[in-house]
Design a protein around this motif. Structure first.
Motif, PDB file in Angstrom:
ATOM      1  N   PRO A 145       0.829  -1.208   0.000  1.00 16.30           N
ATOM      2  CA  PRO A 145       0.000   0.000   0.000  1.00 16.30           C
ATOM      3  C   PRO A 145       0.864   1.260   0.000  1.00 16.30           C
ATOM      4  O   PRO A 145       2.084   1.208   0.054  1.00 16.30           O
ATOM      5  CB  PRO A 145      -0.820  -0.127   1.292  1.00 16.30           C
ATOM      6  CG  PRO A 145      -0.769  -1.569   1.648  1.00 16.30           C
ATOM      7  CD  PRO A 145       0.571  -2.056   1.176  1.00 16.30           C
ATOM      8  N   THR A 146       0.213   2.403  -0.040  1.00 18.43           N
ATOM      9  CA  THR A 146       0.894   3.692  -0.064  1.00 18.43           C
ATOM     10  C   THR A 146       1.893   3.822   1.080  1.00 18.43           C
ATOM     11  O   THR A 146       1.616   3.458   2.216  1.00 18.43           O
ATOM     12  CB  THR A 146      -0.144   4.823   0.044  1.00 18.43           C
ATOM     13  OG1 THR A 146      -1.044   4.706  -1.060  1.00 18.43           O
ATOM     14  CG2 THR A 146       0.508   6.191   0.006  1.00 18.43           C
ATOM     15  N   ASN A 147       3.073   4.338   0.759  1.00 20.13           N
ATOM     16  CA  ASN A 147       4.080   4.584   1.793  1.00 20.13           C
ATOM     17  C   ASN A 147       4.896   5.810   1.412  1.00 20.13           C
ATOM     18  O   ASN A 147       4.634   6.445   0.393  1.00 20.13           O
ATOM     19  CB  ASN A 147       4.977   3.357   1.976  1.00 20.13           C
ATOM     20  CG  ASN A 147       5.663   2.961   0.684  1.00 20.13           C
ATOM     21  OD1 ASN A 147       6.359   3.768   0.076  1.00 20.13           O
ATOM     22  ND2 ASN A 147       5.470   1.730   0.249  1.00 20.13           N
ATOM     23  N   THR A 148       5.892   6.145   2.219  1.00 22.22           N
ATOM     24  CA  THR A 148       6.663   7.371   2.009  1.00 22.22           C
ATOM     25  C   THR A 148       7.945   7.131   1.216  1.00 22.22           C
ATOM     26  O   THR A 148       8.722   8.062   1.019  1.00 22.22           O
ATOM     27  CB  THR A 148       7.031   7.999   3.368  1.00 22.22           C
ATOM     28  OG1 THR A 148       7.749   7.034   4.155  1.00 22.22           O
ATOM     29  CG2 THR A 148       5.770   8.423   4.119  1.00 22.22           C
ATOM     30  N   ASN A 149       8.176   5.915   0.757  1.00 32.07           N
ATOM     31  CA  ASN A 149       9.382   5.644  -0.015  1.00 32.07           C
ATOM     32  C   ASN A 149       9.327   6.319  -1.378  1.00 32.07           C
ATOM     33  O   ASN A 149       8.271   6.428  -1.987  1.00 32.07           O
ATOM     34  CB  ASN A 149       9.570   4.140  -0.209  1.00 32.07           C
ATOM     35  CG  ASN A 149       9.866   3.420   1.101  1.00 32.07           C
ATOM     36  OD1 ASN A 149      10.350   4.035   2.045  1.00 32.07           O
ATOM     37  ND2 ASN A 149       9.566   2.146   1.161  1.00 32.07           N
ATOM     38  N   ALA A 150      10.458   6.788  -1.852  1.00 30.23           N
ATOM     39  CA  ALA A 150      10.537   7.477  -3.138  1.00 30.23           C
ATOM     40  C   ALA A 150      11.244   6.624  -4.191  1.00 30.23           C
ATOM     41  O   ALA A 150      11.790   7.154  -5.150  1.00 30.23           O
ATOM     42  CB  ALA A 150      11.267   8.802  -2.968  1.00 30.23           C
ATOM     43  N   ASP A 151      11.238   5.315  -4.014  1.00 34.45           N
ATOM     44  CA  ASP A 151      11.869   4.433  -5.006  1.00 34.45           C
ATOM     45  C   ASP A 151      10.857   4.123  -6.107  1.00 34.45           C
ATOM     46  O   ASP A 151      10.212   3.089  -6.125  1.00 34.45           O
ATOM     47  CB  ASP A 151      12.397   3.154  -4.358  1.00 34.45           C
ATOM     48  CG  ASP A 151      11.416   2.500  -3.401  1.00 34.45           C
ATOM     49  OD1 ASP A 151      10.430   3.152  -3.017  1.00 34.45           O
ATOM     50  OD2 ASP A 151      11.643   1.333  -3.038  1.00 34.45           O
ATOM     51  N   TYR A 152      10.737   5.077  -7.046  1.00 33.39           N
ATOM     52  CA  TYR A 152       9.728   5.004  -8.084  1.00 33.39           C
ATOM     53  C   TYR A 152      10.098   3.975  -9.140  1.00 33.39           C
ATOM     54  O   TYR A 152      11.250   3.630  -9.333  1.00 33.39           O
ATOM     55  CB  TYR A 152       9.539   6.375  -8.735  1.00 33.39           C
ATOM     56  CG  TYR A 152       9.240   7.474  -7.747  1.00 33.39           C
ATOM     57  CD1 TYR A 152       8.263   7.294  -6.770  1.00 33.39           C
ATOM     58  CD2 TYR A 152       9.938   8.669  -7.765  1.00 33.39           C
ATOM     59  CE1 TYR A 152       7.982   8.289  -5.853  1.00 33.39           C
ATOM     60  CE2 TYR A 152       9.659   9.668  -6.851  1.00 33.39           C
ATOM     61  CZ  TYR A 152       8.691   9.479  -5.895  1.00 33.39           C
ATOM     62  OH  TYR A 152       8.413  10.460  -4.978  1.00 33.39           O
ATOM     63  N   GLY A 153       9.087   3.513  -9.845  1.00 30.13           N
ATOM     64  CA  GLY A 153       9.299   2.550 -10.918  1.00 30.13           C
ATOM     65  C   GLY A 153       8.135   1.587 -10.998  1.00 30.13           C
ATOM     66  O   GLY A 153       7.122   1.739 -10.316  1.00 30.13           O
ATOM     67  N   CYS A 154       8.278   0.594 -11.867  1.00 30.96           N
ATOM     68  CA  CYS A 154       7.256  -0.444 -12.031  1.00 30.96           C
ATOM     69  C   CYS A 154       7.807  -1.733 -11.436  1.00 30.96           C
ATOM     70  O   CYS A 154       8.376  -2.572 -12.138  1.00 30.96           O
ATOM     71  CB  CYS A 154       6.917  -0.615 -13.508  1.00 30.96           C
ATOM     72  SG  CYS A 154       5.530  -1.736 -13.820  1.00 30.96           S
ATOM     73  N   GLN A 155       7.652  -1.885 -10.121  1.00 32.55           N
ATOM     74  CA  GLN A 155       8.272  -3.012  -9.429  1.00 32.55           C
ATOM     75  C   GLN A 155       7.651  -4.354  -9.815  1.00 32.55           C
ATOM     76  O   GLN A 155       8.353  -5.343  -9.977  1.00 32.55           O
ATOM     77  CB  GLN A 155       8.174  -2.803  -7.908  1.00 32.55           C
ATOM     78  CG  GLN A 155       9.080  -1.713  -7.358  1.00 32.55           C
ATOM     79  CD  GLN A 155       8.546  -0.314  -7.583  1.00 32.55           C
ATOM     80  OE1 GLN A 155       7.413  -0.141  -8.010  1.00 32.55           O
ATOM     81  NE2 GLN A 155       9.357   0.691  -7.305  1.00 32.55           N
ATOM     82  N   TYR A 156       6.321  -4.393  -9.917  1.00 30.77           N
ATOM     83  CA  TYR A 156       5.621  -5.631 -10.274  1.00 30.77           C
ATOM     84  C   TYR A 156       4.563  -5.316 -11.327  1.00 30.77           C
ATOM     85  O   TYR A 156       3.880  -4.298 -11.242  1.00 30.77           O
ATOM     86  CB  TYR A 156       4.932  -6.255  -9.051  1.00 30.77           C
ATOM     87  CG  TYR A 156       5.875  -6.600  -7.924  1.00 30.77           C
ATOM     88  CD1 TYR A 156       6.576  -7.797  -7.918  1.00 30.77           C
ATOM     89  CD2 TYR A 156       6.060  -5.718  -6.856  1.00 30.77           C
ATOM     90  CE1 TYR A 156       7.443  -8.115  -6.881  1.00 30.77           C
ATOM     91  CE2 TYR A 156       6.921  -6.030  -5.811  1.00 30.77           C
ATOM     92  CZ  TYR A 156       7.607  -7.226  -5.831  1.00 30.77           C
ATOM     93  OH  TYR A 156       8.461  -7.543  -4.806  1.00 30.77           O
TER      94      TYR A 156
END
Length: 230
Positions: free
Chosen positions: A67-78
């Motif tokens: 779910p939504t979190n504060t991490n800024a590791d953007y991309g298409c992980q899955y």
């Protein structure tokens, strides 16, 4: 019956239109019912919430796997076809659910304040009042059935003097951290879902107001319904 030659198999009995705000609300409510991801036994606890799309390229069907979190590791992980980590971004938690309703990009829905167009510098292009009380001459409005028109900016009276219980704006304010705003004469259009950026606190329940102008990071979605037989 499919229409001959239609590349998608759509028939002339289907009506396509930009999603209305109450249609978004219906999907949002159902996602957190026994018929949606809430009722999916593959998920528990916080993971019953829809997973966020953190693709900064706004690629559809992407999932962060949480779910939504504060991490800024953007991309298409899955991608959407990966069970649980990917399908957790759909409204059912399965590959057959609706995707991209949490993050990705802001999405315009057809929810408007009293057929106002926008501001004097940024507007939707439809004929209507602007924030400076002048009238903008633009494109004619579609049939009323394609909009939710809000008559006040107070949720208790916005639906033609009645409370907008099923439109998932102020009635869900605070759900999943959503900080929602109601449309008004300066910002008459509803946008939903939030962006990939964690600073937007995206959520399927997030609703904000906007001018109606075209934006590089904004999008919309279409709905297909069967026409009523007369």
């Amino acid at each position: 019956v499919s229409a001959t030659g239609n590349r998608y198999g759509f028939s002339s009995n289907l009506d396509s239109h930009a999603m209305k705000n109450d249609e978004w609300g219906a999907v949002a409510y159902l996602s957190q019912s026994k018929y949606g991801k809430l009722g999916n036994r593959d998920f528990s606890g916080e993971n019953k919430k829809m997973y966020q799309n953190k693709s900064n390229e706004r690629i559809t069907g992407c999932s962060y796997g949480a779910p939504t979190n504060t991490n800024a590791d953007y991309g298409c992980q899955y991608t959407y076809d990966i069970k649980e980590s990917g399908t957790g971004a759909s409204t059912t938690g399965t590959i057959y659910g609706i995707y991209d309703m949490n993050g990705g990009s802001w999405e315009y829905v057809m929810g408007n304040y009293n057929k106002h167009s926008g501001t004097d510098t940024r507007n939707s292009g439809y004929t209507g009042l602007l924030n400076n009380n002048t009238n903008f001459e633009g494109k004619p409005w579609l049939e009323d059935k394609y909009y939710n028109i809000y008559t006040t900016n107070n949720n208790a009276t916005a639906c033609s003097g009645k409370t907008c219980y099923t439109h998932a704006i102020m009635d869900v304010n605070g759900w999943e951290g959503a900080n929602n705003t109601m449309v008004d004469s300066s910002y008459p259009w509803v946008v939903r879902g939030g962006m990939y950026s964690a600073s937007d606190l995206p959520s399927i329940f997030l609703a904000r107001y906007h001018t109606g102008s075209d934006e590089a990071l904004f999008s919309f979605r279409l709905v297909l319904t069967e026409k009523t037989q007369k």
